[in-house]
Motif scaffolding. Structure first.
Motif, PDB file in Angstrom:
ATOM      1  N   ASN A  72       0.850  -1.193   0.000  1.00 27.84           N
ATOM      2  CA  ASN A  72       0.000   0.000   0.000  1.00 27.84           C
ATOM      3  C   ASN A  72       0.888   1.245   0.000  1.00 27.84           C
ATOM      4  OD1 ASN A  72       0.864   0.340   2.710  1.00 27.84           O
ATOM      5  ND2 ASN A  72      -0.808  -1.008   3.406  1.00 27.84           N
ATOM      6  N   ALA A  73       0.329   2.395   0.345  1.00 25.38           N
ATOM      7  CA  ALA A  73       1.078   3.653   0.277  1.00 25.38           C
ATOM      8  C   ALA A  73       2.232   3.698   1.265  1.00 25.38           C
ATOM      9  CB  ALA A  73       0.139   4.839   0.504  1.00 25.38           C
ATOM     10  N   LYS A 122      -0.992   6.909  -8.834  1.00 23.79           N
ATOM     11  CA  LYS A 122       0.156   7.150  -7.947  1.00 23.79           C
ATOM     12  C   LYS A 122      -0.213   6.651  -6.556  1.00 23.79           C
ATOM     13  CE  LYS A 122       3.640  10.544  -6.689  1.00 23.79           C
ATOM     14  NZ  LYS A 122       4.118  11.922  -6.867  1.00 23.79           N
ATOM     15  N   ILE A 123       0.592   5.656  -6.088  1.00 27.24           N
ATOM     16  CA  ILE A 123       0.283   5.027  -4.809  1.00 27.24           C
ATOM     17  C   ILE A 123       1.073   5.693  -3.678  1.00 27.24           C
ATOM     18  CG2 ILE A 123       0.347   2.853  -3.531  1.00 27.24           C
ATOM     19  CD1 ILE A 123      -1.694   2.897  -5.779  1.00 27.24           C
ATOM     20  N   ARG A 124       2.352   5.971  -3.899  1.00 30.61           N
ATOM     21  CA  ARG A 124       3.233   6.529  -2.848  1.00 30.61           C
ATOM     22  C   ARG A 124       3.955   7.758  -3.407  1.00 30.61           C
ATOM     23  NH1 ARG A 124       8.909   4.957  -1.012  1.00 30.61           N
ATOM     24  NH2 ARG A 124       9.020   5.424   1.222  1.00 30.61           N
ATOM     25  N   GLU A 125       3.874   8.854  -2.697  1.00 29.32           N
ATOM     26  CA  GLU A 125       4.522  10.111  -3.115  1.00 29.32           C
ATOM     27  C   GLU A 125       5.803  10.289  -2.312  1.00 29.32           C
ATOM     28  OE1 GLU A 125       5.874  13.850  -4.175  1.00 29.32           O
ATOM     29  OE2 GLU A 125       4.714  12.349  -5.248  1.00 29.32           O
ATOM     30  N   GLN A 126       6.950  10.375  -3.101  1.00 26.21           N
ATOM     31  CA  GLN A 126       8.257  10.587  -2.476  1.00 26.21           C
ATOM     32  C   GLN A 126       8.987  11.685  -3.247  1.00 26.21           C
ATOM     33  OE1 GLN A 126       9.446   9.060   0.420  1.00 26.21           O
ATOM     34  NE2 GLN A 126       7.345   8.284   0.537  1.00 26.21           N
ATOM     35  N   SER A 155       5.607  10.797 -12.589  1.00 27.02           N
ATOM     36  CA  SER A 155       4.884  10.868 -11.314  1.00 27.02           C
ATOM     37  C   SER A 155       4.997  12.248 -10.669  1.00 27.02           C
ATOM     38  CB  SER A 155       5.405   9.798 -10.364  1.00 27.02           C
ATOM     39  OG  SER A 155       6.787  10.027 -10.070  1.00 27.02           O
ATOM     40  N   GLY A 156       6.170  12.885 -10.836  1.00 31.50           N
ATOM     41  CA  GLY A 156       6.348  14.254 -10.328  1.00 31.50           C
ATOM     42  C   GLY A 156       5.891  14.411  -8.890  1.00 31.50           C
ATOM     43  N   GLU A 160      -0.734  11.365  -3.774  1.00 30.47           N
ATOM     44  CA  GLU A 160      -1.050   9.933  -3.676  1.00 30.47           C
ATOM     45  C   GLU A 160      -2.532   9.720  -4.008  1.00 30.47           C
ATOM     46  OE1 GLU A 160       0.056   8.566   0.173  1.00 30.47           O
ATOM     47  OE2 GLU A 160       2.206   8.634  -0.244  1.00 30.47           O
ATOM     48  N   GLY A 161      -2.778   8.652  -4.777  1.00 30.43           N
ATOM     49  CA  GLY A 161      -4.154   8.330  -5.158  1.00 30.43           C
ATOM     50  C   GLY A 161      -4.600   8.961  -6.452  1.00 30.43           C
ATOM     51  N   THR A 162      -3.718   9.824  -7.032  1.00 34.81           N
ATOM     52  CA  THR A 162      -4.096  10.479  -8.274  1.00 34.81           C
ATOM     53  C   THR A 162      -4.160   9.448  -9.410  1.00 34.81           C
ATOM     54  OG1 THR A 162      -3.087  12.550  -7.583  1.00 34.81           O
ATOM     55  CG2 THR A 162      -3.480  12.241  -9.954  1.00 34.81           C
TER      56      THR A 162
END
Length: 987
Positions: A72-73, A122-126, A155-156, A160-162
């Motif tokens: 998951n995220a 997009k699951i995880r934003e880093q 992904s830029g 998350e979730g977009t």
């Protein structure tokens, strides 16, 4: 040191995995027949699964890595993930940078305008920005990829979730590909530092337009130089170009645009194209073609022949009196190819045949085959008009119209000429006879006065008149000029077979002509039927036959043949021919005598004419059985011999003589054990068995069982087939056991279940104490069919009574059949129970004078020698034919004393006794001149005793106790001095 070792092992593992990538296959997706293909990962892997759907694979660099992790995220390790029914990748410093998710398609054959739609989440934003770009390859899962326009992803800093939607991305670069196609989403670095983003794929849909559907339809409007090609085209949602391939072979070689030239939509649209400047009578091949983008669809191949050109005019020349020449030349062919065939017609409807005659049906030949042909059989000085038509090589062939006509005339006939009609076939005619008279007409023109000569032809005769005379060769005088002569003919064969040929006719200076004649000479045999054949007595029979037709000649002999073997014919082995006094047709009866009794004879009627011998159907008859002969007094009695005598028995072939010192031809002996004395196989359930005790003592019946072996069975298991008896059976007594449904016999009986036989079931009397059978009727384990038989004797629907001389049963199961049926049993009619309850038992062992048991004689006497003086002997005789009769009456004879003793008696002057027997007023009188009569016994011809008295002691006796039955009886008288006399009389 641990870190270095771990890294080394990890690199080795990656190398091993990379090596596997070139060989491991993870399945492939075959696109369905209709658009689209879709995958939303809801089933595989689903929300918590760890496997990819078929055809989907994850790559860590170039190595397959399908070790899916549920994430998951918050998941941070580098891996391929199941993000809740979405598949994705999260890269790290050591894994999945680059990485990819690959879809492998089997092919895209027949698919055009390919497009793909999908969602990237997009699951995880880093901190880093990562790509997830769409690429395609037709090389392999790890090489040859090119980027797909409109399929880039960055992904830029997306939250998350977009969800980013990609719709109808163009994949036409892989349209209609016959090999594998790989589609991948490649995960890689774009920019930044620190941890990497987690990215997922979902809702993948591959769509396409189906290839056009093309159908080739038969060509139409076909002429010698043009045709219309036809087909249908369904663009299946695309816009497809329409055309036809065509040519003179299945390789085509030419193409022409169709009308309409393009088709859109989803329904079949008719297309066509017109071909011109074609060659006549030529085969053309074609097919409809639809092209949508790079996808080409071909209809099935078809072909047609163009029509032939209408022929040009024939050349008709070189007239004869009865002929014209016709030539099929280049003008006639009119540019048709050499394979074109032509039929030539005379204007009145007849066609020129291959041999030049005119016939009803057209004959098709090429121009080379026709060439110049001479038409024959024409009339002189007559105009004839001819035309010609052609046809192509199609099946069925297409014919042209006729060419322009051409007319020519035959020459005037100034030569002597004969013509002749025809004769109807004569068919079959008997040899040396005549058919009906027929005739034919001979016509002539320009004749000289030379006579008309007709014939010869074997089997035929000719005359100028219907009444004759008929001759083999006929000469007719004629005056010349014009001739019209009727000739009469008849068929007169002298040999059999076909008489077909041509009768030559010549005369008047004209060339010979012939007329065909046909007929068949036959010599049919007579027709005979064997109507009836039956025996009258043991030695006589009657056969009735009928000759119903004589055939081609008179029946000169008729009669019958007979034999003891089947299919008797004249001259056959042991075949006797009896000729009837009459001849010709009719019914006749043949009486036969001197036959053998109890014998099956085969007979046929026969008749003879010039055609040979004919036989009627074969019939059989069986003579009556021979009966026992009547033994008469011995003659030539001496001190050591005598001659045994008897009367002939009708139908006997020979006789058998027994001589004994015992009046019963045996010595007294008790029975060895109980045995069956009677067997009743009656109608329905009327079944009985009688058991007799002749052992000399009472017997306990509980030591015995009655066993039934049905239908060839080898076991008698069960209470219905194996029944133990009870009670005591006194010596000289019988016990009658019966089926519960038997009703014929009113005496004392015992119901026993095993008395339930038919004529083909074995029955045994089993003794418990000795564990053995003491008597068997039939054979255990054998099914004889409907019954056991011996000659005319049978166990079916009969009563069997044991002969009085039998003292023991059959203790050993026979090897075959029922061998004692004829030797130990008397066979009586069905339902005869007159003997039940008692049994006649002589209790004796056979005893015969040595050398005189069953001695064969072919006459009615036989010398008996080697005897003792002054001793009484007994003899009996049987007749033998197809059967053997019972025994005759018994004759006793006493040898005389020695010569010295006889002489002594004569010296003493002893008187000679005389015995007289006669019938008067239904009384039998016996008178002795000197000696008293001790006994008188009277028998019938079967040996049955009608009267007996052993204590008369008188010289004159009158017997009036007999019923007068108008039968032959035998009276036997014995005096007190043992003088015996036997005499037959009718009483």
């Amino acid at each position: 040191m641990k870190t270095h070792l771990h890294k080394t092992i990890g690199n080795a593992g990656l190398l091993f995995t990379a090596l596997l990538a070139s060989t491991v296959m993870w399945g492939q997706v075959t696109l369905p027949g209709t658009s689209p293909y879709s995958e939303n990962f809801n089933t595989t892997p689903g929300a918590t699964g760890t496997t990819y759907p078929t055809g989907w694979t994850s790559y860590n660099g170039t190595a397959v890595d399908n070790a899916m992790t549920v994430g998951n995220a918050t998941s941070s390790g580098g891996a391929n993930y199941n993000y809740g029914s979405k598949i994705g990748i999260l890269g790290s410093g050591s894994a999945f940078v680059p990485g990819s998710i690959v879809l492998r398609l089997t092919n895209t054959t027949g698919k055009s305008n390919l497009k793909i739609s999908y969602d990237i989440i997009k699951i995880r934003e880093q901190a880093r920005s990562n790509s997830f770009d769409l690429e395609i390859s037709t090389t392999s899962a790890t090489s040859g990829f090119t980027a797909v326009s409109g399929g880039a992803y960055a992904s830029g800093t997306l939250a998350e979730g977009t969800v980013t939607n990609y719709t109808n991305i163009d994949l036409s670069a892989i349209d209609n590909n016959t090999g594998n196609v790989w589609i991948r989403w490649k995960y890689d670095e774009i920019s930044g530092s620190g941890s990497r983003d987690g990215i997922a794929l979902d809702n993948v849909v591959v769509s396409w337009a189906d290839a056009p559907t093309v159908t080739t339809v038969a060509a139409s409007a076909i002429t010698a130089s043009s045709a219309t090609l036809n087909g249908t085209l369904n663009a299946n949602g695309t816009t497809s170009a329409a055309a036809f391939n065509w040519g003179t072979s299945s390789a085509y070689g030419n193409s022409i645009a169709a009308t309409p030239s393009s088709v859109s939509g989803t329904t079949a649209t008719g297309i066509s194209a017109i071909l011109n400047t074609l060659l006549p009578n030529t085969q053309y091949f074609f097919r409809a073609v639809g092209t949508a983008g790079s996808v080409v669809s071909n209809g099935a191949g078809a072909n047609f022949y163009t029509a032939a050109n209408v022929p040009g005019i024939l050349t008709v020349n070189n007239p004869g009196i009865y002929t014209l020449d016709i030539t099929v030349n280049a003008t006639t062919q009119n540019n048709n190819p050499a394979v074109t065939t032509y039929a030539i017609r005379e204007i009145n409807g007849s066609y020129v045949q291959a041999n030049g005659t005119l016939g009803v049906n057209p004959v098709w030949r090429t121009a080379a085959q026709w060439g110049t042909i001479t038409v024959t059989g024409l009339a002189d000085n007559t105009a004839y008009t001819f035309g010609v038509k052609a046809r192509n090589q199609a099946t069925p062939a297409v014919e042209t119209s006729f060419s322009a006509d051409v007319t020519a005339s035959t020459l005037v006939n100034t030569l002597p000429t004969l013509t002749v009609g025809t004769i109807r076939a004569f068919g079959e005619v008997c040899v040396n006879q005549f058919s009906e008279v027929r005739n034919f007409i001979v016509e002539g023109i320009n004749m000289t006065t030379a006579p008309l000569e007709i014939g010869p032809l074997a089997g035929y005769e000719f005359s100028e008149t219907a009444t004759g005379p008929f001759v083999a060769t006929l000469s007719i005088a004629q005056a010349g000029g014009t001739l019209n002569q009727t000739v009469y003919i008849r068929f007169a064969p002298t040999t059999t077979g076909t008489h077909n040929g041509n009768i030559a006719i010549v005369g008047g200076g004209a060339p010979a002509v012939t007329i065909a004649a046909s007929g068949t000479g036959i010599n049919t045999q007579s027709t005979i039927t064997t109507i009836e054949a039956g025996a009258l007595t043991a030695a006589t029979a009657k056969v009735t036959s009928e000759v119903s037709a004589e055939g081609c000649s008179t029946v000169t002999e008729r009669g019958i043949v007979y034999s003891t073997s089947a299919n008797p014919v004249i001259g056959g082995t042991n075949v006797i021919k009896v000729t009837d006094a009459g001849t010709g047709i009719g019914n006749y009866v043949t009486s036969l005598s001197g036959l053998i009794g109890g014998t099956v004879y085969y007979t046929k009627g026969y008749s003879v004419n010039n055609g040979g011998t004919t036989y009627g159907q074969e019939l059989t008859f069986t003579t009556a059985p021979v009966i026992a002969p009547i033994a008469t007094d011995a003659t030539n009695v001496s001190h050591n011999s005598f001659t045994a005598n008897w009367d002939a028995s009708e139908g006997a072939a020979s006789y058998r003589l027994d001589v004994s010192e015992s009046a019963t031809f045996g010595s007294s002996a008790p029975a060895t054990d109980l045995f069956f004395s009677e067997y009743v196989e009656g109608t329905s359930t009327n079944k009985y068995v009688e058991i007799y005790n002749g052992t000399g003592a009472a017997v306990n019946l509980s030591d015995y069982r009655v066993r039934l072996y049905s239908n060839g069975s080898t076991s008698a298991s069960g209470s219905a087939n194996d029944v133990q008896l009870s009670g005591t059976l006194a010596n000289g007594s019988t016990v009658v056991i019966r089926n519960s449904g038997a009703s014929l016999y009113s005496g004392t009986t015992t119901v026993v279940a095993s008395v339930n036989f038919n004529g083909n079931d074995a029955v045994a009397l089993y003794k418990i104490s000795t564990n053995a059978n003491v008597d068997i009727i039939g054979r255990i384990g054998e099914d004889p069919g409907v019954a056991w038989t011996s000659g005319s004797l049978t166990t079916l629907d009969k009563t069997l009574v044991r002969k009085a001389s039998v003292i023991s049963g059959v203790t050993v199961n026979p090897t075959s059949g029922f061998p004692t049926l004829a030797t130990e049993w008397d066979v009586l009619p069905v339902n005869d129970v007159t003997n039940l309850g008692t049994h006649t038992f002589s209790g004796s062992i056979p005893s015969f004078l040595p050398g005189y048991e069953n001695v064969t004689s072919f006459g009615v006497s036989l010398p008996v020698s080697g005897l003792v003086p002054n001793k009484t002997y007994y003899y009996r005789v049987r007749a033998v034919a197809g059967n053997t009769s019972g025994n005759s009456n018994i004759i006793d004879v006493t040898t005389v004393e020695t010569v010295a003793k006889v002489a002594q008696n004569l010296t003493l002057g002893q008187p000679v006794n005389a015995i007289t027997m006669y019938k008067q007023n239904n009384v039998i009188n016996v008178v002795s001149s000197t000696d008293a009569i001790q006994s008188v016994t009277i028998f019938d011809l079967s040996g049955k005793v009608l009267f007996n008295n052993d204590n008369f002691n008188a010289q004159a006796i009158a017997i009036d106790k007999l019923n007068n039955n108008n039968q032959v009886i035998i009276v036997r008288t014995v005096t007190v001095n043992n003088e015996v006399k036997t005499q037959k009389m009718l009483f």
